[in-house]
Design an enzyme around this catalytic site. Structure first.
Site, short mmCIF file in Angstrom:
data_model
loop_
_atom_site.label_atom_id
_atom_site.label_comp_id
_atom_site.label_asym_id
_atom_site.label_seq_id
_atom_site.Cartn_x
_atom_site.Cartn_y
_atom_site.Cartn_z
N HIS A 304 47.65 -76.61 -28.70
CA HIS A 304 46.69 -75.58 -29.11
C HIS A 304 46.70 -75.47 -30.62
CE1 HIS A 304 44.56 -71.75 -29.30
NE2 HIS A 304 44.18 -72.02 -28.08
N ASP A 361 44.27 -73.88 -19.91
CA ASP A 361 43.55 -74.77 -19.00
C ASP A 361 44.46 -75.59 -18.09
OD1 ASP A 361 40.96 -74.11 -19.98
OD2 ASP A 361 41.37 -75.29 -21.77
N1 CMC Z 1 48.51 -84.77 -26.04
C1 CMC Z 1 49.11 -85.61 -26.89
N2 CMC Z 1 49.23 -85.42 -28.21
C2 CMC Z 1 48.71 -84.30 -28.71
C3 CMC Z 1 48.05 -83.36 -27.88
C4 CMC Z 1 47.97 -83.64 -26.51
N3 CMC Z 1 47.34 -82.78 -25.69
N4 CMC Z 1 47.61 -82.33 -28.65
C5 CMC Z 1 47.98 -82.62 -29.90
N5 CMC Z 1 48.65 -83.80 -29.95
C6 CMC Z 1 49.26 -84.42 -31.12
C7 CMC Z 1 48.22 -85.10 -31.99
O1 CMC Z 1 48.04 -86.44 -31.61
C8 CMC Z 1 48.84 -84.96 -33.35
O2 CMC Z 1 49.87 -85.90 -33.45
P1 CMC Z 1 50.23 -86.55 -34.90
O3 CMC Z 1 50.74 -85.42 -35.74
O4 CMC Z 1 51.24 -87.58 -34.59
O5 CMC Z 1 48.94 -87.14 -35.41
C9 CMC Z 1 49.51 -83.57 -33.30
O6 CMC Z 1 49.82 -83.36 -31.91
C10 CMC Z 1 48.62 -82.44 -33.79
O7 CMC Z 1 47.40 -82.51 -33.06
P2 CMC Z 1 46.00 -82.08 -33.63
O8 CMC Z 1 44.94 -82.79 -32.87
O9 CMC Z 1 45.99 -82.20 -35.12
O10 CMC Z 1 46.01 -80.53 -33.27
P3 CMC Z 1 44.76 -79.58 -33.27
O11 CMC Z 1 45.27 -78.24 -33.56
O12 CMC Z 1 43.70 -80.12 -34.15
O13 CMC Z 1 44.20 -79.69 -31.77
C11 CMC Z 1 43.88 -79.31 -29.47
C12 CMC Z 1 44.40 -78.73 -30.79
C13 CMC Z 1 43.86 -78.22 -28.42
C14 CMC Z 1 42.43 -79.80 -29.67
C15 CMC Z 1 44.78 -80.48 -29.04
O14 CMC Z 1 46.10 -80.02 -28.84
C16 CMC Z 1 44.28 -81.18 -27.79
O15 CMC Z 1 43.45 -82.10 -27.89
N6 CMC Z 1 44.75 -80.79 -26.57
C17 CMC Z 1 44.21 -81.35 -25.33
C18 CMC Z 1 42.88 -80.67 -24.97
C19 CMC Z 1 43.10 -79.26 -24.47
O16 CMC Z 1 43.94 -79.00 -23.64
N7 CMC Z 1 42.26 -78.36 -24.95
C20 CMC Z 1 42.28 -76.93 -24.54
C21 CMC Z 1 42.74 -76.05 -25.63
S1 CMC Z 1 43.16 -74.40 -25.10
C22 CMC Z 1 41.71 -73.68 -24.47
C23 CMC Z 1 40.56 -73.67 -25.35
O17 CMC Z 1 40.62 -73.51 -26.56
O18 CMC Z 1 39.48 -73.81 -24.80
#
Ligand code: CMC
Length: 425
Positions: A304, A361
């Protein structure tokens, strides 16, 4: 001790005002920055940008705290109804008995859809994704109600009341159209969530959900009701900032929510769990895929932008998954796989180092599936829950000194050049 801030850009130093929120969050006000220094801030994804002041929802991602209008969600969940939470978000206080009775009666009285909305839903192909149809149906409401924007009814803006009352009718009509079933009319003898379940499943093998199940779904709606400046809410505020009407703004929020990195993750989680089942239930396979930087696979329902600790909603929903499946007498192997996946990920250095925990989720889809909702409807359920939050933010933005939302950029394209005639290119 008062906090001060200043910024130096080249040879210019600019003292910056600091604003402190009611939970002691510190914001550095950079509104004068470009005027005084010529520079802008650079914050892709807005991870460090406070786009507004807001009194709707407080969340602390480090401590795993979520409060609507000051009330912890742990206290709201199970104690009050979704309609009470909707009122709380929209009006700022929980309703008293008279207000709730008026709101409940008005919600029941306004559930019927205008004929053109039903026609629009039925014009979509049966296999259209329900979120596409939902957004179109909500947008189509603006044609009927735009002129009534200022009117109030039962203490609420009439447009808000109608959206609250009609979104479940729209959602159920979308499902039944896709499934080739005749629509079921709203039933004023039933409260909000029980009526929604009835409009969805009456006359099908999934009908007959009792009050306990309706209460469980009501609780899930409460847990989705607001989450401050997330992607869809920011979209609603941004679209509304151009003075687009409420329906147009909510329709835009619905499309933002649809994305799998946002609300669409609840559908993506179940599809991922299906993939793990196809791999013999091997959660290690999924964890390895998620860690592989050459793969685009992510553990859906994990991570998140704001929570760097347990998402308090996920904790409550995990408990509900056991309650609902127990009540329905279902032993879904996907629940055991999801729990195994959570355990494996939480022990894994990759997820620990990045503070990736299950989010809202992760377990919700297991409940929705057990209740009989098809996968495509999962994010529609999220939208039903999020509606009052979106509207509360739309109101807040438009009630304040609303400025049109318009970020700046750092241009990295070509410098000025002359157009060359076609024959010389
Ligand atoms: N699985 C694997 N790696 C992950 C995941 C994941 N679900 N989420 C983040 N990472 C890694 C990402 O690859 C990155 O690694 P590195 O530092 O080595 O490059 C690090 O963690 C930081 O990730 P980010 O993408 O920069 O983080 P963010 O804050 O931009 O993204 C997120 C947040 C929710 C989009 C992301 O965690 C994600 O894609 N999660 C899966 C989709 C999901 O479950 N979404 C629902 C969110 S909660 C409800 C809502 O908001 O609707």
């Amino acid at each position: 001790m008062s906090i001060t801030a200043e910024i130096r850009v080249g040879d210019k130093t600019l003292p910056l005002p600091v604003i402190v929120g009611s939970e002691q969050e510190v914001g550095v006000d950079i509104q004068a920055l470009r005027d005084k220094t010529g520079a802008v801030t650079f914050d892709p994804g807005y991870g460090n940008t406070g786009a507004c002041e807001s009194a709707v929802t407080f969340l602390d991602g480090e401590l795993g705290i979520l409060r609507y209008r000051g009330y912890p969600i742990e206290q709201l969940a199970g104690k009050v109804s979704f309609l009470e939470v909707a009122w709380l978000l929209l009006k700022g206080e929980l309703p008293n008995a008279a207000e709730l009775a008026t709101f409940t009666a008005a919600e029941k009285a306004n559930r019927g859809l205008p004929a053109h909305v039903t026609a629009i839903i039925n014009a979509f192909p049966k296999d259209a994704h329900p979120m596409a149809v939902l957004s179109a149906a909500v947008l189509s409401l603006s044609s009927t109600y735009h002129a009534e924007t200022a009117a109030t009814h039962a203490g609420l803006n009439f447009n808000e009341l109608r959206l609250m009352a009609q979104l479940p009718t729209i959602a159920a009509a979308i499902y039944r159209h896709g499934a080739g079933l005749a629509p079921v009319a709203p039933d004023a003898k039933l409260d909000y969530t029980a009526n929604f379940l009835n409009m969805m499943f009456a006359g099908t093998a999934r009908s007959g959900h009792d009050a306990d199940i309706a209460n469980a779904l009501d609780l899930l709606l409460i847990l989705h009701a607001d989450h401050e400046q997330n992607c869809s809410t920011s979209t609603v505020r941004l679209v509304g900032s151009a003075q687009a009407d409420l329906y147009a703004s909510i329709a835009a929020g619905i499309t933002a929510l649809w994305g799998p990195l946002h609300g669409g993750a609840n559908q993506a989680v179940i599809e991922m769990l299906d993939g793990i089942v196809a791999h013999g239930g091997d959660v290690g396979w999924a964890v390895a895929q998620a860690k592989d930087k050459d793969s685009s696979f992510r553990l859906m329902g994990f991570g998140h932008r704001v929570y760097k600790n347990f998402d308090p909603r996920a904790t409550l929903i995990k408990v509900q998954a056991d309650v609902v499946l127990g009540k329905l007498g279902k032993n879904d192997p996907q629940l055991a796989i999801a729990k195994g996946l959570e355990e494996a990920a939480l022990k894994d250095e990759y997820f620990v180092a990045r503070k990736l925990y299950p989010n809202v989720d992760f377990y919700s889809g297991i409940i929705y599936r057990a209740l009989g909702f098809p996968y495509g409807m999962f994010t529609v359920l999220f939208a039903l829950g999020r509606l009052p939050g979106w509207m509360a933010h739309w109101n807040e933005h438009n009630a304040g000194k609303a400025k049109i939302g318009r970020p700046r950029q750092i241009y990295t394209g070509k410098n000025a050049r002359d157009v060359v005639e076609l024959s010389k290119r």
